[in-house]
Design a protein around this motif. Sequence first.
Motif, PDB file in Angstrom:
ATOM      1  N   GLY A  61       0.783  -1.230   0.000  1.00  0.00           N
ATOM      2  CA  GLY A  61       0.000   0.000   0.000  1.00  0.00           C
ATOM      3  C   GLY A  61       0.813   1.276   0.000  1.00  0.00           C
ATOM      4  N   ILE A  62       1.911   1.307  -0.742  1.00  0.00           N
ATOM      5  CA  ILE A  62       2.714   2.531  -0.853  1.00  0.00           C
ATOM      6  C   ILE A  62       1.948   3.549  -1.684  1.00  0.00           C
ATOM      7  N   PRO A  63       1.837   4.802  -1.226  1.00  0.00           N
ATOM      8  CA  PRO A  63       1.114   5.830  -1.988  1.00  0.00           C
ATOM      9  C   PRO A  63       1.741   6.063  -3.362  1.00  0.00           C
ATOM     10  N   SER A  64       0.942   6.598  -4.270  1.00  0.00           N
ATOM     11  CA  SER A  64       1.357   6.723  -5.669  1.00  0.00           C
ATOM     12  C   SER A  64       2.602   7.578  -5.860  1.00  0.00           C
ATOM     13  N   GLY A  65       2.664   8.749  -5.201  1.00  0.00           N
ATOM     14  CA  GLY A  65       3.808   9.645  -5.375  1.00  0.00           C
ATOM     15  C   GLY A  65       5.117   8.998  -4.976  1.00  0.00           C
ATOM     16  N   PRO A  66       5.244   8.517  -3.736  1.00  0.00           N
ATOM     17  CA  PRO A  66       6.463   7.809  -3.343  1.00  0.00           C
ATOM     18  C   PRO A  66       6.727   6.562  -4.188  1.00  0.00           C
ATOM     19  N   ALA A  67       5.662   5.871  -4.589  1.00  0.00           N
ATOM     20  CA  ALA A  67       5.827   4.675  -5.419  1.00  0.00           C
ATOM     21  C   ALA A  67       6.503   5.020  -6.741  1.00  0.00           C
ATOM     22  N   GLY A  68       6.029   6.077  -7.392  1.00  0.00           N
ATOM     23  CA  GLY A  68       6.629   6.488  -8.656  1.00  0.00           C
ATOM     24  C   GLY A  68       8.073   6.922  -8.497  1.00  0.00           C
ATOM     25  N   SER A 119       5.719  11.390 -10.735  1.00  0.00           N
ATOM     26  CA  SER A 119       6.870  11.348  -9.831  1.00  0.00           C
ATOM     27  C   SER A 119       7.996  10.494 -10.413  1.00  0.00           C
ATOM     28  N   PHE A 120       7.638   9.431 -11.131  1.00  0.00           N
ATOM     29  CA  PHE A 120       8.659   8.633 -11.813  1.00  0.00           C
ATOM     30  C   PHE A 120       9.434   9.490 -12.812  1.00  0.00           C
ATOM     31  N   THR A 121       8.711  10.262 -13.606  1.00  0.00           N
ATOM     32  CA  THR A 121       9.353  11.073 -14.632  1.00  0.00           C
ATOM     33  C   THR A 121      10.275  12.114 -14.010  1.00  0.00           C
ATOM     34  N   LEU A 122       9.815  12.757 -12.946  1.00  0.00           N
ATOM     35  CA  LEU A 122      10.651  13.751 -12.282  1.00  0.00           C
ATOM     36  C   LEU A 122      11.915  13.099 -11.700  1.00  0.00           C
ATOM     37  N   MET A 123      11.764  11.901 -11.183  1.00  0.00           N
ATOM     38  CA  MET A 123      12.901  11.210 -10.578  1.00  0.00           C
ATOM     39  C   MET A 123      13.849  10.660 -11.630  1.00  0.00           C
ATOM     40  N   LYS A 124      13.301   9.998 -12.648  1.00  0.00           N
ATOM     41  CA  LYS A 124      14.131   9.293 -13.637  1.00  0.00           C
ATOM     42  C   LYS A 124      14.637  10.221 -14.734  1.00  0.00           C
ATOM     43  N   VAL A 125      13.718  10.974 -15.357  1.00  0.00           N
ATOM     44  CA  VAL A 125      14.111  11.816 -16.486  1.00  0.00           C
ATOM     45  C   VAL A 125      14.803  13.084 -16.007  1.00  0.00           C
ATOM     46  N   VAL A 126      14.181  13.799 -15.054  1.00  0.00           N
ATOM     47  CA  VAL A 126      14.773  15.039 -14.550  1.00  0.00           C
ATOM     48  C   VAL A 126      15.990  14.743 -13.686  1.00  0.00           C
ATOM     49  N   GLY A 127      15.899  13.690 -12.872  1.00  0.00           N
ATOM     50  CA  GLY A 127      16.978  13.387 -11.945  1.00  0.00           C
ATOM     51  C   GLY A 127      18.099  12.571 -12.551  1.00  0.00           C
TER      52      GLY A 127
END
Length: 448
Positions: A269-276, A303-311
């Motif tokens: 049950g990890i929330p969507s933002g942290p999960a991404g 959040s995935f895109t911000l972490m993976k693409v931006v980060g």
Amino acid sequence: MSNSSTPEPANVSGGWSNLWKKEDWWAVWLGLGIVFVAILLWKAGSSLKPIALDVPTWTEFSTVSQHFAAEFTNYIWLFIAFAVVFSIAIKALGYKLNEFIAGFIVVFLLSVVIMVLGANTWFKAYNLEAPLVALALGLLIGNFTKIPEWMNASLRTEFYVKTGIVLLGATLPFTLIIQAGPVAFGQATLIAVTTFLTIFYVGTKWFGLDRRFAATLGAGGSICGVSASIAVGGAVKADQQHVSVSISLVVVWAIIMIFFLPFFIKLVGIPSGPAGAWIGTSEFADAAGMAAAAAIDEQAIRSFTLMKVVGRDMFIGIWCFILALVSVTKWEKREDGSKPDAKEIWTRFPKFVIGFFVASAIITVLVASAATPEIASAINGDVIKPVKTLRTWAFIFCFLCIGMTTRFKELTSVGWKPLAAFSTGVAVNVPLGYILSVLLLGSYWAGV
């Protein structure tokens, strides 16, 4: 591994011709071109909505048959639109146009089948969204049938996902990217450095791998997967076989994580933002990460895109320059005494990231300039939503091609030492990503 969609290694020559001879730049031109067309049509009182097709959720197949009876002509136009825009790039990149079109017909028809399956209530109940269905079907086809050579021109995995990521920029407000950028970049720095050093140290000290081989493996596991393996492998002059091994390991672990991460996230049950964000730190390829995030929801994709693409993806140019410098000065013996050039940072930088930012900025300005809430709502309905749907199609093309170009039997030649070194990096990366994304920064990512 057989993967015709792998982008060609970057080189420092070419100058302005790279703008129409490199896959990265074509992803930018096509993605931004679609965004501009969407805006122009909206200004003219029209929209891309007629060809931005999505199969409705269904239990009885009669729903599907009615949908295709009503939209059959628009599906033909959707195919023509994609075939035309991709063909322009494929021709410029030097591939045979007739082979691409023939192969793309197959890719498109299979993608339609995938969209139908992914819309079924049974598939949805078991979280088998269209991207995962695309991957699974592709793996079955790729490993149990012989794909003809003429299909290779259409199996452009990296090209499809890069174009999709540019389109993704049009659905993310630029202000959000600026706000989340420092956090994403800081988290990505810690993850990338730790994972790279782990793989490099274990590979060289424990398993005796060549330093350039270990550096290529480390880049593939810590930055952006296939693209990083190719770019860094070229920067340090690694053997082509070593680059292929790194790509193979990236694909294997990326596929494992596509299924493991969404399953575990939903189980606990990890929330969507942290999960991404966790997916963004722990997946090894943009396409695979997007598939895993898409299995959660739209917030996880953001959040995935911000972490993976931006980060993480932002690192590729910097790491290529640093490792090229180390390789030339420490690992290689050159008679001409040549040194790496600062231009290499730009040469190795993934250009589709620029398209992502530009698309986001364009849509942000457009929405901000809306005089009334009604106009802003119209922009969302007539510009952003159709682009989002077309983005989904591009990702499905990509996930299908990942499966079709992955041959598990060819991966047995990799050997256990590089596999062990890479897997050690995974063992460090995944728990560290969970700690940062869920435990320490979970409240931040939940608000994205």
